[in-house]
Design an enzyme around this catalytic site. Structure first.
Site, mmCIF file in Angstrom:
data_model
loop_
_atom_site.group_PDB
_atom_site.id
_atom_site.type_symbol
_atom_site.label_atom_id
_atom_site.label_comp_id
_atom_site.label_asym_id
_atom_site.label_seq_id
_atom_site.Cartn_x
_atom_site.Cartn_y
_atom_site.Cartn_z
ATOM 1 N N ASP A 167 3.958 -5.271 10.457
ATOM 2 C CA ASP A 167 5.050 -4.291 10.367
ATOM 3 C C ASP A 167 6.182 -4.852 9.524
ATOM 4 O OD1 ASP A 167 3.594 -2.590 11.884
ATOM 5 O OD2 ASP A 167 4.896 -2.629 13.642
ATOM 6 N N ARG A 219 -1.938 4.403 10.297
ATOM 7 C CA ARG A 219 -0.999 3.503 9.610
ATOM 8 C C ARG A 219 -1.749 2.450 8.801
ATOM 9 N NH1 ARG A 219 3.698 2.358 14.219
ATOM 10 N NH2 ARG A 219 4.058 4.542 14.771
#
Length: 702
Positions: A167, A219
């Site tokens: 992330d 994602r």
């Protein structure tokens, strides 16, 4: 052959092996010169250390000094799925200027993640990370990062306890992820801080290439706010979607392979409102292959020009070759002895004083450099004596001298030097919808726009000219040392011309090209002015078909402001005079929002929405002087998670505000004349409908 010692000032250290497949070291946004760095060099110039235990790994990774850390052992974290409650959040903190490499065939971090917050210039390679919580690798407010040849996964049955594998959030920028394998996970990799975080606005420049996303739900990656470039990735069994885009991100997807993917490209949150919505994302799809994947395979925009940031064609493969390259992704043996170039491969905009160098190879006593302007004609050159020329592509190669890697030779690298002129202007030349204001911070109004350009080859400073005449005869020169300039008093709807001259360090002046831009204009009149027709900027977007029973807006439309600042702008087209304003806005229950009413740069009123009653309310602002051509601007910024919605601005002539008029003296302030110059009196109550002269200004009484 003569051996040349490398200099430590600008060194990119240990990474990627010469191999039979397409591998070119660091390529992409991590090479871009910005935010005080000329690229990503990791622990360059620091000591090479080998670690085999958590204590040493923690100490070196978190140190202030640069280090090249070779992890020669597997480490297990304290996270334990079997405990109740579960032991969570076991991480190693990493500081700036670090290179972390798994030795040998790669080092395994089991239930142990890496946390990087508020740092810069970091390289992470050849690590296998499993079952980390909350993230395998988490970057927050961090810039210039390279993650390469890593294997990241979790146990799918435990995904409720995991978040991301990689992330990149809270204002992070300039990331390259290459030759990594992501697998068996849900929320794989996000590049933004969710749907509402102003910290990412204008950042999130990311490159993903030659990565595999297998059995990963979503994602893969998901990009918001910034610019994303994805090429030669392989996606398989993404059961929700592969690549997500939202929050005005612009993403180029090239030569990727999608197999058994439910949805290739996912428009997040905003499909019902269309491209003008705050959450809309833009994607260009080129040269991709879709096998047993038919849903959402089309792009919706022209993307962005990657060549303004770096070159990469030399590193790109055909999409059809991607299944055969999966075995080369993830951890690879021997990466700690790679030769890595500085400037990075495909870097552009390289300035005159840049010194070519390579990273340290453990045990080497020297390095032999061959450099040329064509890849087939390289000559032995000492980088310390090389004088770079502008607008030139250089090719070069390094051979290690001494130590166990004696004779090892790199691939041929390349970089391109900068234009001697100021170049790549923002707004772009010929732009017809330029925003005259821009975001400054999270809780402050937008500020006047800045003109920007890319650094020239050998600039000492710059002289900026801007005016409304094409020959710039009305422009006043302004000298600046940065590659930006903030002009004052720009007006909506006007065409402006500007030029940036380079003042060379040797005293020469290089005249720049003349560029132009124009902005939109929306005119306001007496009566109700629907703000969805205003010129919008910052984080301000139209919201159509407002939900009945919740937000009751005129015309079934309003403007919505997301997390952060934005504005709505009109230009007054009515008569000169004094007017009263009524602004309708929605006071949402989820937080607070600040509003400011401006005429040009003078704030006339401000208020904060604190009622939190989920109702449309109004704010009255009395006795505002207006002249034709004045800008009427409503600024806002959100606080505590509120969306700032505005419905309209109602403008009516003021009939009681003569005492508030600015006058040369008290007598003039009280004197009222008819339009033909006859004296009427000094009491507003004597006036009927018509046009009058008060303090030498025209006032309309409707």
């Amino acid at each position: 052959m003569k051996q040349f010692r490398r200099l430590t000032a600008l060194v990119l250290t240990v990474t990627c092996a010469v191999s039979i497949y397409a591998q070119h070291g660091l390529v992409g946004f991590a090479n871009y010169s910005d935010m005080g760095l000329q690229g990503t060099t990791g622990g360059a110039g620091g000591k090479i250390v080998h670690v085999t235990n958590r204590e040493d790994f923690t100490r070196y990774a978190g140190a202030k000094e640069p280090y090249i850390i070779i992890l020669d052992a597997d480490l297990k974290g304290h996270y334990d799925y079997s405990t109740n409650p579960k032991q969570k959040h076991d991480v190693i903190s990493v500081a700036s200027n670090k290179t972390i490499i798994g030795g040998g065939k790669g080092a395994h971090l089991d239930s142990l993640g890496l946390d990087i917050n508020g740092q810069q210039n970091i390289i992470i390679r050849n690590l296998k990370i499993t079952k980390a919580d909350p993230d395998a690798i988490a970057f927050r407010n961090t810039h210039h990062v390279w993650v390469d040849h890593c294997d990241l996964s979790s146990q799918k049955q435990e995904n409720e306890a995991n978040d991301g594998l990689l992330d990149f959030t809270y204002g992070s920028s300039y990331l390259t992820v290459s030759w990594c394998k992501f697998h068996d996970h849900d929320k794989t990799s996000i590049c933004c801080s969710g749907t509402r975080n102003i910290a990412d606005y204008g950042k999130q420049r990311v490159t993903y290439h030659h990565n595999a996303f297998i059995n990963c739900t979503q994602r893969n990656p998901r990009i918001g706010y910034g610019l994303g470039h994805i090429f030669n990735d392989y996606n398989e069994k993404n059961t929700s979607y592969a690549i997500g885009m939202f929050a005005r991100a612009v993403v180029n997807v090239e030569n990727c392979y999608f197999k058994n993917v439910n949805e290739a490209f996912c428009q997040m949150y905003s499909a019902a409102y269309g491209e003008h919505d705050t959450y809309w994302g833009f994607l260009k799809s080129t040269g991709n292959i879709f096998e047993n994947t038919s849903k959402s395979t089309k792009g919706n925009s022209d993307g962005f020009d990657v060549s303004k940031y770096y070159h990469y064609d030399f590193a790109m493969d055909d999409a059809s070759s991607m299944p055969g390259l999966i075995s080369k992704m993830g951890c690879m043996e021997g990466i700690e002895s790679d030769i890595i170039p500085f400037p990075g491969d495909g870097a552009i905009g390289v300035t005159k004083g840049t010194r070519i160098s390579c990273g340290d190879i453990e045990g080497a006593t020297g390095y032999i450099y061959k450099i040329g302007v064509t890849p087939g004609a390289l000559n032995t050159v000492d980088p310390a004596t090389l004088v770079l020329q502008p607008l030139t592509t250089y090719y070069w190669q390094v051979t290690v001298a001494g130590g166990k890697h004696d004779g090892k030779t790199s691939p041929v690298f390349r970089f391109t030097t900068a234009d001697p002129k100021a170049h790549y202007p923002m707004p772009e030349n010929g732009e017809t919808h330029a925003a005259l204001r821009e975001i400054k911070g999270e809780t402050s109004p937008c500020v006047p726009m800045s003109l920007r350009w890319r650094e020239s080859f050998d600039a000492g400073s710059y002289t900026v000219y801007i005016g409304s005449k094409e020959d710039l005869s009305d422009a006043t020169p302004e000298n600046v040392v940065r590659t930006s300039y903030q002009p004052k008093g720009l007006r909506h709807g006007e065409t402006y011309y500007w030029r940036v001259d380079v003042n060379g360090k040797d005293g020469t002046v290089i005249e720049g090209n003349t560029w132009n831009f124009k902005s939109d204009i929306s005119k306001a009149h007496v009566g109700r002015n629907e703000v969805e027709h205003a010129v919008r900027g910052g984080l301000c977007f139209p919201e159509r078909d407002v939900m009945a029973g919740w937000i009751v807006a005129s015309n079934d439309s309003c403007n919505v402001g997301d997390q952060g600042p934005g504005y709505m702008s009109f230009v007054w087209a009515g008569d000169d005079g004094v007017y009263d304003f009524t602004t309708a806005y929605f006071d949402e229950s989820s937080g607070q929002g600040w509003f400011g009413l401006y005429v040009n740069e003078e704030r006339k009123d401000q208020w904060t929405a604190t009622a939190n009653n989920n109702k449309m309310v109004t704010r009255d602002t009395k006795t505002v002087e207006l002249r034709q051509g004045d800008e009427i601007r409503l600024d806002f910024y959100t606080q505590k998670n509120m969306r700032c919605r505005t419905d309209y601005i109602d403008i009516k002539a003021n009939t009681t505000g003569i005492s508030n008029l600015t006058a040369d003296n008290d007598t003039d302030a009280k004197r009222i004349y008819s339009i033909d110059g006859r004296y009427i009196g000094n009491d507003m109550r004597c006036l009927t409908k018509g046009i009058y002269i008060i303090n030498k200004r025209k006032v309309v009484i409707p």
